[in-house]
Enzyme design. Structure first.
Site, short mmCIF file in Angstrom:
data_model
loop_
_atom_site.label_atom_id
_atom_site.label_comp_id
_atom_site.label_asym_id
_atom_site.label_seq_id
_atom_site.Cartn_x
_atom_site.Cartn_y
_atom_site.Cartn_z
N LYS A 131 0.88 -1.17 0.00
CA LYS A 131 0.00 0.00 0.00
C LYS A 131 0.91 1.22 0.00
CE LYS A 131 -3.86 -1.97 2.61
NZ LYS A 131 -4.67 -1.84 3.83
N HIS A 154 0.84 5.92 3.59
CA HIS A 154 -0.24 6.86 3.93
C HIS A 154 0.24 7.85 4.99
CE1 HIS A 154 -4.19 8.18 5.45
NE2 HIS A 154 -4.59 7.89 4.23
N HIS A 182 0.79 7.03 8.73
CA HIS A 182 2.02 6.44 9.29
C HIS A 182 3.10 7.50 9.56
CE1 HIS A 182 0.82 2.25 8.89
NE2 HIS A 182 0.28 2.59 7.76
#
Length: 577
Positions: free
Chosen positions: A137, A140, A143
């Site tokens: 992923k 984002h 994080h």
């Protein structure tokens, strides 16, 4: 430094109170500066000496007065007075100036860390687990907080002389890989995977989730794929490994931009086999219970309280997040023999870690007491101009772009060798300071406008102050640094700065106790405001050489401490902007 003065005060107090100086050092604190009046340099809280709070205020005031009357001024202390339950000490001004400036320059990056507040501090082995994005992923912004907070904690512990291991525990195992494996077989393209891996995997993940919600056969394929992974199917593992390798490559590139590094890239996948050993151990101790659904749970209450039940195995025998965390903790103890292990995650995982630490304890691992969760709140409103789902790289790019535009519009901006790099460093400082100003546990509203303010309490202001002080040294350093007289630094603006520099060790000590960066942030912002006032009112140009030299020494000390504090926070100071 502060502690040399503290010790001198403590020695005099020890003779009057018949207590060892070591017992008194931490009760003597540097007084925060005040805009309204000139304050003493140190104060002793009588409350902290009495050891209990049964004394009414008048009694404490009487005690303070009686104690002050027994103390005498000497070559170090020139004035003794009392405040609200305190005894106050004013230090010989010339001695204060000479000692602080000498100490800041001599100790360099260690200024404040050699303080007696840290004496006798045992050197420990510390593991910090932070950042921990989900593989396959895009990184984002969710994080980002874990990354910068974990980096700060690791920096601070390292600065204090501890042996720190920084671990990035990747979310690289679990049901999402069943979905992703199935999704890639259905919608994936090898060329897109190679050219922009995380973007392509993100698109595949969104698409397969949508399909799985509408089509049960897709959901079943995903479940089957994850089971194949758990059983070690070579074809499924090869695809998973490819996703993982490409993801880590991308993350390392982003971490480089953030100025963050790790000693170990671990992940849940490392513990898929060891988690089975954990299940066997729980079972052998009679802690594992099977439910009607076929899952395995541990009852932490011991009396069937449903709110204290932790699921550790799915009905098909596959492991869960909690099981893998148990296996990881046990493995790290074997590998690092740590004194403390710190997990930096959002506050939503507080209960999860309470359960993990409790399970370790009932499994017989006493070292579970050494494990600590540092929780933090959520950032709201961090969106780029392009839309809602915010990826960190988009935020970093936008910060750099906006900072370049801001710098280009300011007339005082210097010609820069690498404007992109400077813009990124200033932008990151802005991001970090906005994040670190309050308590870590608080949620906060992200504001693009506030981030880029060059005045006020922002990271841009810290960078601007550092660059301006560096410019002073470049302009006048050669002519004046050898010739200075400390007696020339007696103006209120100089004294305020020296008093503030005295407090740096206390601020570091406070942050080391509660792992909150806000104490250092607040200190550095005050230091920068004091420097701005001094820069306006204490000119170097056209001052007599010994006055100019003394002021330049003062500004150099400010820049040195400012840089030290910024680096601890994870900010790279810029010398021009």
């Amino acid at each position: 430094m502060a502690c040399g003065f503290r010790r001198s005060i403590a020695c005099q107090l020890s003779r009057v109170l018949d207590l060892p100086p070591e017992n008194l050092i931490k009760s003597i604190s540097a007084v925060p500066i005040s805009r309204k009046e000139e304050v003493a340099d140190f104060q002793l809280s009588v409350d902290s000496l009495l050891g209990n709070n049964d004394y009414s205020r008048p009694d404490i005031q009487v005690q303070a007065t009686q104690l002050a009357e027994k103390l005498k001024c000497d070559t170090v202390v020139t004035e003794i007075s009392t405040g609200q339950g305190t005894v106050n000490f004013k230090i010989n001004r010339e001695l204060l100036t000479k000692t602080v400036l000498k100490q800041v320059i001599e100790d360099g990056s260690k200024y404040g860390l050699k303080s007696e507040l840290f004496s006798g501090l045992p050197q420990k082995k510390i593991v910090v687990e932070f950042s921990s994005p989900n593989v396959a992923k895009k990184f984002h912004v969710g994080h980002l907080r874990s990354t910068i907070i974990g980096n700060f904690i690791a920096n601070l512990k390292e600065a204090l002389g501890h042996q720190v291991t920084r671990i990035n525990y990747l979310g690289d195992w679990g049901m999402q890989f069943g979905l992703l494996g199935t999704g890639f077989q259905l919608f994936g393209y090898e060329e897109k995977l190679q050219s922009n891996p995380l973007q392509h995997l993100f698109e595949v993940y969104v698409q397969v989730n949508k399909e799985a919600a509408e089509d049960k056969s897709v959901a079943k394929s995903a479940h089957d794929f994850f089971q194949r992974l758990e059983l070690g199917d070579m074809q499924a593992l090869a695809l998973w490994q490819k996703f993982r390798d490409l993801s880590v490559e991308e993350y390392i590139r982003i971490y480089k931009r953030l100025g963050v590094h790790f000693d170990e890239y671990s992940g849940e996948s490392f513990y898929r086999e060891k988690s089975q050993e954990v299940l066997k151990l729980l079972d052998s101790k009679g802690l594992l219970q099977k439910t009607i659904k076929g899952t395995a749970v541990v009852d932490l209450s011991g009396n069937g309280d449903p709110s204290s039940v932790c699921t550790v195995m799915r009905s098909d025998g596959t492991s869960l997040y909690a099981t893998r965390d148990l296996a990881a903790a046990i493995d790290r103890m074997d590998k690092y023999n740590f004194d403390t292990m710190i997990y930096v995650t959002d506050k939503g995982q507080k209960r999860h870690f309470q359960q993990v630490f409790q399970m370790l304890q009932i499994m017989g691992y006493d070292w579970a007491k050494r494990c600590q969760h540092v929780p933090f709140g959520v950032v709201q409103g961090m969106r780029t101009r392009r839309g809602d789902v915010t990826f960190l790289e988009d935020v970093l790019n936008e910060i750099r772009l906006r900072m370049l535009q801001n710098m280009a519009s300011i007339k005082t901006t210097k010609e820069l060798e690498n404007p992109q790099e400077t813009a990124e460093r200033v932008g990151l400082a802005a991001l970090i300071i906005q994040d670190f100003r309050g308590s870590l546990l608080s949620d906060y509203q992200f504001s693009w406008d506030r981030v880029f303010q060059s005045r006020g309490d922002t990271g841009v202001f810290l960078q601007y102050t550092h660059a301006r002080l560096h410019s002073l040294e470049e302009t006048f350093g050669c002519g004046y640094l050898d010739d200075y007289n400390t007696a020339c630094l007696q103006e209120p603006q100089s004294v305020s700065i020296l008093q503030h520099l005295l407090r740096f060790d206390e601020v570091l000590y406070r942050s080391s106790q509660d792992l909150q960066p806000r104490h250092i942030v607040s200190y550095l912002l005050t230091l920068s405001h004091l420097a701005a006032v001094a820069h306006r009112t204490l000119p170097i140009k056209q001052s007599p050489p010994e006055v100019a030299g003394a002021r330049l020494h003062l500004f150099r000390a400010v820049r040195s401490v400012l840089a030290n504090g910024m680096k601890l926070l994870g900010i790279t100071p810029v010398c021009r902007m």
